[in-house]
Design a protein around this motif. Structure first.
Motif, PDB file in Angstrom:
ATOM      1  N   ALA A 194       0.825  -1.201   0.000  1.00  0.00           N
ATOM      2  CA  ALA A 194       0.000   0.000   0.000  1.00  0.00           C
ATOM      3  C   ALA A 194       0.864   1.259   0.000  1.00  0.00           C
ATOM      4  O   ALA A 194       0.549   2.252  -0.666  1.00  0.00           O
ATOM      5  N   GLY A 195       1.978   1.238   0.727  1.00  0.00           N
ATOM      6  CA  GLY A 195       2.875   2.383   0.739  1.00  0.00           C
ATOM      7  C   GLY A 195       3.448   2.675  -0.633  1.00  0.00           C
ATOM      8  O   GLY A 195       3.571   3.848  -1.031  1.00  0.00           O
ATOM      9  N   LYS A 196       3.787   1.639  -1.363  1.00  0.00           N
ATOM     10  CA  LYS A 196       4.311   1.828  -2.720  1.00  0.00           C
ATOM     11  C   LYS A 196       3.244   2.420  -3.638  1.00  0.00           C
ATOM     12  O   LYS A 196       3.541   3.275  -4.489  1.00  0.00           O
ATOM     13  N   VAL A 197       1.992   1.984  -3.465  1.00  0.00           N
ATOM     14  CA  VAL A 197       0.905   2.520  -4.289  1.00  0.00           C
ATOM     15  C   VAL A 197       0.705   4.004  -4.007  1.00  0.00           C
ATOM     16  O   VAL A 197       0.552   4.824  -4.920  1.00  0.00           O
ATOM     17  N   ILE A 198       0.718   4.393  -2.724  1.00  0.00           N
ATOM     18  CA  ILE A 198       0.515   5.803  -2.362  1.00  0.00           C
ATOM     19  C   ILE A 198       1.665   6.654  -2.874  1.00  0.00           C
ATOM     20  O   ILE A 198       1.451   7.760  -3.397  1.00  0.00           O
ATOM     21  N   ASN A 199       2.889   6.158  -2.759  1.00  0.00           N
ATOM     22  CA  ASN A 199       4.025   6.899  -3.296  1.00  0.00           C
ATOM     23  C   ASN A 199       3.889   7.084  -4.798  1.00  0.00           C
ATOM     24  O   ASN A 199       4.286   8.121  -5.350  1.00  0.00           O
ATOM     25  N   GLY A 200       3.301   6.087  -5.460  1.00  0.00           N
ATOM     26  CA  GLY A 200       3.070   6.231  -6.896  1.00  0.00           C
ATOM     27  C   GLY A 200       2.090   7.348  -7.199  1.00  0.00           C
ATOM     28  O   GLY A 200       2.299   8.136  -8.135  1.00  0.00           O
ATOM     29  N   PHE A 201       1.013   7.467  -6.419  1.00  0.00           N
ATOM     30  CA  PHE A 201       0.064   8.563  -6.606  1.00  0.00           C
ATOM     31  C   PHE A 201       0.726   9.918  -6.341  1.00  0.00           C
ATOM     32  O   PHE A 201       0.477  10.893  -7.062  1.00  0.00           O
ATOM     33  N   LEU A 202       1.559   9.999  -5.307  1.00  0.00           N
ATOM     34  CA  LEU A 202       2.221  11.259  -4.987  1.00  0.00           C
ATOM     35  C   LEU A 202       3.131  11.724  -6.125  1.00  0.00           C
ATOM     36  O   LEU A 202       3.283  12.925  -6.365  1.00  0.00           O
ATOM     37  N   GLN A 203       3.713  10.778  -6.824  1.00  0.00           N
ATOM     38  CA  GLN A 203       4.650  11.123  -7.889  1.00  0.00           C
ATOM     39  C   GLN A 203       3.962  11.313  -9.239  1.00  0.00           C
ATOM     40  O   GLN A 203       4.406  12.141 -10.043  1.00  0.00           O
ATOM     41  N   SER A 211       1.637  18.105  -4.549  1.00  0.00           N
ATOM     42  CA  SER A 211       1.709  18.977  -3.363  1.00  0.00           C
ATOM     43  C   SER A 211       0.329  19.167  -2.744  1.00  0.00           C
ATOM     44  O   SER A 211       0.193  19.247  -1.516  1.00  0.00           O
ATOM     45  N   ALA A 212      -0.699  19.236  -3.591  1.00  0.00           N
ATOM     46  CA  ALA A 212      -2.061  19.383  -3.078  1.00  0.00           C
ATOM     47  C   ALA A 212      -2.475  18.135  -2.307  1.00  0.00           C
ATOM     48  O   ALA A 212      -3.126  18.230  -1.247  1.00  0.00           O
ATOM     49  N   LEU A 213      -2.109  16.955  -2.808  1.00  0.00           N
ATOM     50  CA  LEU A 213      -2.442  15.709  -2.114  1.00  0.00           C
ATOM     51  C   LEU A 213      -1.756  15.660  -0.753  1.00  0.00           C
ATOM     52  O   LEU A 213      -2.393  15.330   0.261  1.00  0.00           O
ATOM     53  N   LEU A 272      -9.321   9.050   0.235  1.00  0.00           N
ATOM     54  CA  LEU A 272     -10.333  10.105   0.113  1.00  0.00           C
ATOM     55  C   LEU A 272      -9.735  11.347  -0.553  1.00  0.00           C
ATOM     56  O   LEU A 272     -10.377  11.967  -1.411  1.00  0.00           O
ATOM     57  N   ALA A 273      -8.522  11.715  -0.169  1.00  0.00           N
ATOM     58  CA  ALA A 273      -7.882  12.893  -0.760  1.00  0.00           C
ATOM     59  C   ALA A 273      -7.570  12.664  -2.236  1.00  0.00           C
ATOM     60  O   ALA A 273      -7.764  13.566  -3.065  1.00  0.00           O
ATOM     61  N   ARG A 290     -10.131  18.415 -13.271  1.00  0.00           N
ATOM     62  CA  ARG A 290     -10.229  17.522 -14.437  1.00  0.00           C
ATOM     63  C   ARG A 290     -10.231  18.301 -15.740  1.00  0.00           C
ATOM     64  O   ARG A 290      -9.668  17.853 -16.751  1.00  0.00           O
ATOM     65  N   ARG A 291     -10.851  19.480 -15.726  1.00  0.00           N
ATOM     66  CA  ARG A 291     -10.893  20.302 -16.943  1.00  0.00           C
ATOM     67  C   ARG A 291      -9.679  21.203 -17.079  1.00  0.00           C
ATOM     68  O   ARG A 291      -9.555  21.924 -18.072  1.00  0.00           O
ATOM     69  N   GLY A 292      -8.796  21.178 -16.097  1.00  0.00           N
ATOM     70  CA  GLY A 292      -7.596  21.994 -16.160  1.00  0.00           C
ATOM     71  C   GLY A 292      -7.839  23.473 -15.944  1.00  0.00           C
ATOM     72  O   GLY A 292      -7.030  24.306 -16.364  1.00  0.00           O
ATOM     73  N   GLU A 293      -8.924  23.824 -15.264  1.00  0.00           N
ATOM     74  CA  GLU A 293      -9.260  25.236 -15.061  1.00  0.00           C
ATOM     75  C   GLU A 293      -8.520  25.860 -13.879  1.00  0.00           C
ATOM     76  O   GLU A 293      -8.402  27.087 -13.814  1.00  0.00           O
ATOM     77  N   ILE A 294      -8.050  25.062 -12.936  1.00  0.00           N
ATOM     78  CA  ILE A 294      -7.318  25.602 -11.796  1.00  0.00           C
ATOM     79  C   ILE A 294      -6.058  24.783 -11.570  1.00  0.00           C
ATOM     80  O   ILE A 294      -5.977  23.604 -11.962  1.00  0.00           O
ATOM     81  N   ASP A 295      -5.076  25.410 -10.960  1.00  0.00           N
ATOM     82  CA  ASP A 295      -3.850  24.737 -10.544  1.00  0.00           C
ATOM     83  C   ASP A 295      -4.034  24.326  -9.085  1.00  0.00           C
ATOM     84  O   ASP A 295      -4.129  25.186  -8.199  1.00  0.00           O
ATOM     85  N   ALA A 296      -4.095  23.021  -8.839  1.00  0.00           N
ATOM     86  CA  ALA A 296      -4.371  22.543  -7.493  1.00  0.00           C
ATOM     87  C   ALA A 296      -3.322  23.031  -6.497  1.00  0.00           C
ATOM     88  O   ALA A 296      -3.644  23.350  -5.348  1.00  0.00           O
TER      89      ALA A 296
END
Length: 482
Positions: free
Chosen positions: A259-268, A275-277, A309-310, A321-327
């Motif tokens: 699970a830690g490897k999966v979360i690190n994958g999302f962060l990258q 940074s928002a996550l 959830l985040a 999703r539409r690219g209208e804001i920079d998270a």
């Protein structure tokens, strides 16, 4: 007859047996005061000598015009009367003592919290409330993130524990996982370790846990430990003597490392949202930790569920999703919207959450995850195993949802007030009554979050452990390069 016999006679309506002889330890008092059970008295099972001494102490204190300090009143603040409740009423939940055996007990007194991150926020250049909150979230995340010294102390602690375990169990392999592995931990967050060993797999797991715990204790790493044997995943819990770090150890549980490897994958891999996550996870974890809602065994949300959830929130956000804001440049707005979504908007009864393949909401009914008894439970699909609901054990999710909703309403109301202050300062209609402005005057996040003095003291302690090179000397390793 003894005092107990005379008291029994009174309760049964009989005439008490009188004796002119004084019992051993009894003193002669003129004009004895009669007391009935229930009159400022809580009966306990005590020996006859102890009961006699306590009654005499109370009588002496009453004659001197003051109350004797009762055992359960020691340590209370002056002026507090724990018996100020009306007699005959039930004891409230907040009045529970720390020794009542419950898994989680609320404190009787609110813990003082401060907002030290506000010293790093430069309010004067903020153009609007959204920018103010964004900068405050940035400052909070920076303050709560581990310093290089704190990270080094944790790394050396893992090395020390691993060395002690492998000396007793040569085939053991120790791996960190969870928030320590993903660097999404709070200053007082746990260090989660898993021990993989073939020899342990063929032994009784509880016996192995106790053997591990005693090995760690004999090595001087901790002074006491707790073995939670009846949990779904049995673990050892202890606090280190050096740095007061909380450590949890499990045996032969490989899911946490994956699970830690999966979360690190999302962060990258989340484009522009890493940074928002990280910011969302730290804010939400601190929010729930402050309210005692961050442990699954007490009904709260665990770290894995919070991260999912985040991730889902960022994946399903329409403007992202539409690219209208920079998270990464709208952290404050995203924090408020996170609380709004999971506190007020999400249909917990019908909708489940998945972060696989870019994120999706699914029907709990179609998947067979609906519970007719507990229909309002949160359902989050495990990114590793789609058949597993990682939040099913969070039986107190209703309180978590209520806390999220309240946080959103507080932040929204505070934001309107801060907007008025900002406009008045910009237009010259601000008349300060103090010589210096308080950094908290424009804070929004501090209305729902704070840092305890205990956390501040623990961080100072870990810095001292690092500066004095205590763990370096124990391990015989060289000082890190400066």
């Amino acid at each position: 007859p003894s005092k107990r016999a005379r008291a029994e006679g009174n309760r049964k309506g009989k005439e008490p047996v009188r004796s002119d002889e004084l019992e051993p330890g009894e003193i002669e008092i003129e004009n004895k005061i009669q007391h009935d059970i229930g009159d400022d008295f809580i009966p306990f099972e005590v020996s006859e000598d102890e009961g006699t001494a306590d009654q005499h102490n109370q009588l002496d204190a009453r004659q001197k015009g003051k109350e004797v300090e009762r055992e359960w009143d020691k340590g209370k603040l002056p002026g507090y009367d724990g018996d100020s409740r009306s007699r005959g009423t039930k004891r409230k939940h907040d009045d529970l003592s720390d020794d009542d055996g419950r898994p989680h007990v609320r404190r009787q007194w609110p813990v003082a919290r401060s907002a030290p991150w506000l010293n790093d926020v430069y309010w004067d250049s903020c153009r609007n409330v959204a920018e103010m909150l964004h900068r405050e979230v940035e400052a909070f995340v920076k303050y709560m993130s581990p310093t290089p010294a704190e990270d080094e102390v944790r790394r050396l602690t893992v090395t020390l524990v691993s060395r002690v375990i492998t000396s007793a169990f040569p085939d053991a392999r120790i791996s960190p996982f969870g928030s320590y592995e993903t660097k999404l931990y709070l200053p007082d967050g746990d260090i989660d370790l898993v021990v993989d060993s073939e020899s342990m797999a063929y032994s009784n797991k509880v016996h192995v846990l106790y053997a591990l715990a005693n090995t760690i204790k004999r090595a001087g790493i901790t002074s006491k430990f707790t073995v939670i044997a009846k949990a779904k995943v049995p673990i050892i819990k202890f606090v280190t003597n050096y740095g007061r770090l909380n450590v949890d150890i499990s045996i032969n549980q490989g899911n946490g490392v994956t699970a830690g490897k999966v979360i690190n994958g999302f962060l990258q891999d989340m484009d522009g949202c890493g940074s928002a996550l990280r910011s969302l996870v730290l804010v939400v974890k601190a929010f729930l930790n402050q309210r005692g809602m961050n442990e699954v065994y007490t009904g709260g949300l665990g770290s894995y569920s919070i991260v999912c959830l985040a991730i889902s929130f960022l994946q399903m956000h329409p403007k992202i999703r539409r690219g209208e804001i920079d998270a990464g440049k709208n952290l404050g707005v995203l924090v408020m919207e996170f609380f709004e979504l999971y506190g007020q908007r999400l249909n917990y009864e019908e909708v489940g959450i998945s972060v696989r393949e870019g994120g999706v909401y699914f029907s709990k009914r179609q998947r067979g995850w609906c519970d007719s008894v507990k229909s309002n439970l949160l359902s989050v699909e495990d990114p590793i195993d789609p058949t597993n609901d990682i939040s099913r054990g969070s039986f107190g999710i209703a309180k978590v949802r209520q806390a999220f909703a309240g946080a959103f309403e507080i932040m929204q109301a505070t934001a309107f007030l801060r907007a008025g202050i900002l406009d008045s300062r910009r237009e010259g209609r601000d008349y300060p009554l103090r010589p210096h402005r308080d950094p908290g005057d424009l804070s929004i996040l501090s209305k729902i979050l704070g840092v305890t003095q205990e956390t501040i003291n623990n961080r100072r302690l870990r810095q001292e452990v690092y500066d004095e090179k205590i763990l370096h000397h124990l391990l015989g390793v060289a000082d890190p390069p400066t």
